[in-house]
Design a protein around this motif. Sequence first.
Motif, mmCIF file in Angstrom:
data_model
loop_
_atom_site.group_PDB
_atom_site.id
_atom_site.type_symbol
_atom_site.label_atom_id
_atom_site.label_comp_id
_atom_site.label_asym_id
_atom_site.label_seq_id
_atom_site.Cartn_x
_atom_site.Cartn_y
_atom_site.Cartn_z
ATOM 1 N N LEU A 1 0.841 -1.191 0.000
ATOM 2 C CA LEU A 1 0.000 0.000 0.000
ATOM 3 C C LEU A 1 0.879 1.244 0.000
ATOM 4 C CD1 LEU A 1 -2.983 0.738 0.146
ATOM 5 C CD2 LEU A 1 -2.816 0.652 2.616
ATOM 6 N N SER B 1 1.904 4.790 0.915
ATOM 7 C CA SER B 1 1.597 5.661 2.059
ATOM 8 C C SER B 1 1.012 7.001 1.610
ATOM 9 C CB SER B 1 2.844 5.890 2.911
ATOM 10 O OG SER B 1 3.848 6.553 2.163
ATOM 11 N N ASP C 1 -10.389 5.753 5.277
ATOM 12 C CA ASP C 1 -9.214 5.023 5.757
ATOM 13 C C ASP C 1 -8.994 3.794 4.888
ATOM 14 O OD1 ASP C 1 -7.187 3.730 7.125
ATOM 15 O OD2 ASP C 1 -8.407 3.278 8.889
ATOM 16 N N SER D 1 -5.930 2.277 5.044
ATOM 17 C CA SER D 1 -4.664 1.782 5.588
ATOM 18 C C SER D 1 -4.619 0.263 5.753
ATOM 19 C CB SER D 1 -4.355 2.460 6.918
ATOM 20 O OG SER D 1 -5.326 2.116 7.896
ATOM 21 N N VAL E 1 -2.673 6.462 1.069
ATOM 22 C CA VAL E 1 -3.339 6.440 2.385
ATOM 23 C C VAL E 1 -3.537 7.866 2.883
ATOM 24 C CG1 VAL E 1 -3.125 5.707 4.790
ATOM 25 C CG2 VAL E 1 -2.423 4.160 2.947
#
Length: 119
Positions: free
Chosen positions: A26, A28, A40, A42, A31
């Motif tokens: 993922l 960052s 969200d 994350s 995110v």
Amino acid sequence: MAEGFAKQLLSANWQVASAGIETHGLNSLAVKVMAEKGIDISQNQSKLIDPQYLASCDLVVTLCGDARDHCPVTPPSVQKLHWPLIDPAQATGTRAEILSVFRQVRDEIEIRVQKLSNQ
């Protein structure tokens, strides 16, 4: 980002999953810019697609040229959409410039998912 918007904006009748021909961690920055929209992502993870996975889909949306060009063949029963977006992970420049690209792509994805929700 598309999975995050889809899960928020599409009805419960939709089963949404992010998948690709390769799995990557993922990003960052994705995110971060999604958090700016109150979403969200994350804990999201990309799944690896294969012919069986594709055959179980009603709709496949590809988000950049690489995905469109390398996506495995889908059965004729699967609707395909291509959204010709740039890959923000390939952006260069200062952190502010890269974040700007992520935000532009995020906002374009949001618009396109909203259009899907109105169909």
